[in-house]
Design an enzyme around this catalytic site. Structure first.
Site, PDB file in Angstrom:
ATOM      1  CE  LYS A 123      -4.349  -2.251   2.408  1.00  0.00           C
ATOM      2  NZ  LYS A 123      -4.971  -2.004   3.655  1.00  0.00           N
ATOM      3  CD  GLU A 149      -7.406   0.335   2.622  1.00  0.00           C
ATOM      4  OE1 GLU A 149      -7.959  -0.197   2.899  1.00  0.00           O
ATOM      5  OE2 GLU A 149      -6.211  -0.211   1.591  1.00  0.00           O
ATOM      6  CG  ASP A 204     -11.927  -1.364   5.901  1.00  0.00           C
ATOM      7  OD1 ASP A 204     -12.920  -0.817   5.309  1.00  0.00           O
ATOM      8  OD2 ASP A 204     -11.291  -1.110   5.143  1.00  0.00           O
ATOM      9  CG  ASP A 221      -8.074  -5.557   3.961  1.00  0.00           C
ATOM     10  OD1 ASP A 221      -7.203  -5.899   2.983  1.00  0.00           O
ATOM     11  OD2 ASP A 221      -9.044  -6.905   4.127  1.00  0.00           O
TER      12      ASP A 221
END
Length: 437
Positions: free
Chosen positions: A146, A169, A318, A338
């Site tokens: 990410k 994120e 989330d 996540d």
């Protein structure tokens, strides 16, 4: 290959923290031998595996160990494993209870492979609402990456002006979550490390992904692209950009990359989704959970209580599903993945994350004892996380204020559990398995 971080002088209180962290998470003999090197008057932290670096410094480390058995092959305890790369050893030793054992000596080597390994292919990872890379390494390892979207000090308001569903994120949240999970001794977050990649030399020559290349442009010397994800995150106003040639990112191990469907997602009963949360915010749903065999069989239920603790500490809105490992079926632990929307605001404490705790009033006794230990002087959660994160290549991973925030939120968790104990007694609340009603 051993890579060293810069030396850090430690006082006695930090040395105690070092000892606690090592004993808690690195109980193998190889780390016990290293204790003698840690407690001199001036201590150089010499962690195996990584330092702050420029990716252009990478040396080609390909050798005959690149050819390895399948990552899902069994690795019997006691067998000689010197020739097995760390990523293969990691996959061999995943059990129904955790991603890795407390004394997993290969984790530092695995993080080193992620932080310094030569990249062979890059593409966008499908699924999810935001941009992620799928990165293949020359030695066979595979990671989900990410990219950095905001500076560390950019906090999210979680109000009408900045609702949680529009929150980007954070790459650093993935890294911090891995370290936090280790300190809590859950060991359910896939290993994750920070890295600065050279976008010009490591990404562009190794990608043929048109969703990257067709939206690529240069802005003030920075490489930027739009990619392809939901339109409110992937648009002209929200490009993914390097800083010069370099881009910060988190790299987390892609677990079982050769298996088509390694995980199964199930709805998380206490999801913070706008519609889903109306159910459990209006009434106590725990009785329904305790008569649902999909929840109470195996270890799922108590893992969900642990997950509530974890999500409260990082404030992760989330969590819409919980994830299990397919190969272990109903005996699987709940995988904690996540976590990129955690660590968004150090001042806002939403105690509704603790709904599973105060609605069900059940939690593992071992979890409770660990939380108590992490609330005592000499082994404070914030101190341990600060020390652990200091060894990541992107340190400082989170801003300093979050360490006090975690200790405050830990106190909130313990107060909710103590209320349950006061109302129902230790034997009813602190359990080793679920008592189905």
């Amino acid at each position: 290959m051993k890579i060293y971080r810069r030396g850090v002088k430690l006082d006695l209180s930090i040395a105690v923290v070092v000892m606690f962290l090592l004993l808690l998470h690195m109980t193998g003999m190889m780390y016990k031998r290293e204790l003698h090197q840690l407690f001199n008057e001036e201590v150089n932290i010499s962690k195996r595996g990584f330092r702050r670096f420029r990716s252009s410094e990478i040396v080609d480390k390909e050798d005959e160990t690149s050819k390895v058995p399948s990552e899902v092959a069994e690795g019997p305890a006691g067998t000689k494993t010197d020739h097995i790369p760390a990523y293969n050893m990691f996959h061999q030793r995943i059990t129904k209870d955790a991603m890795y054992e407390p004394s997993a000596f290969y984790i530092f080597n695995l993080l080193d492979e992620l932080a310094t390994g030569e990249i062979s292919n890059v593409s966008l990872f499908p699924g999810g609402s935001q941009i992620k890379f799928k990165i293949h390494f020359k030695n066979g390892n595979v990671a989900i990456a990410k990219p950095k979207r905001h500076d560390r000090g950019r906090y999210w308001a979680y109000d009408q002006s900045e609702p949680f569903w529009l929150d980007n994120e954070r790459h650093n949240a993935e890294i911090a979550s891995f370290h936090l999970d280790r300190i809590l001794n859950f060991r359910r977050v896939p290993p994750c490390v920070g890295r600065i990649v050279n976008f010009r030399k490591e990404i562009l020559p190794n990608t043929k992904d048109e969703e990257i290349l067709s939206t690529l442009y240069i802005n003030n010397g920075n490489f930027c692209f739009i990619g392809n994800c939901v339109p409110w995150f992937c648009n002209d106003n929200n490009p993914i950009c390097s800083e010069g040639d370099f881009m910060e990112m988190s790299l987390c191990v892609l677990v079982y990359p050769s298996v088509e469907h390694p995980f199964q997602d199930r709805p998380f009963p206490w999801s913070q989704g706008i519609v889903e949360s109306e159910i459990w915010k209006e009434r106590n749903i725990c009785t329904e959970m305790l008569v649902d065999p999909e929840i109470t069989m195996g270890r799922f239920f108590l893992d969900l209580m642990d997950l509530a603790v974890f999500d409260h500490l990082i404030q992760n809105y989330d969590r819409h599903h919980f994830t299990i490992v397919v190969r272990f079926n109903v005996e699987s632990f709940v995988v904690i993945v996540d976590n990129g929307k955690g660590f968004g605001n150090p001042w806002k404490d939403d105690t509704s994350f603790l709904a599973p705790i105060y609605q069900c009033c059940r939690i593992r006794n071992s979890t409770y004892q660990t939380l108590l230990d992490l609330s005592t002087d000499g082994s404070k959660l914030g101190n341990l996380l600060r020390l652990s994160l200091s060894q990541d290549p992107l340190a400082p991973v989170i801003t300093e204020i979050f360490f006090a925030t975690l200790e405050r939120r830990l106190g909130q968790v313990l107060r909710e559990i103590d209320k349950c104990i006061e109302n129902y007694g230790n034997g009813e609340v602190l359990v080793d398995k679920v008592v189905v009603i």
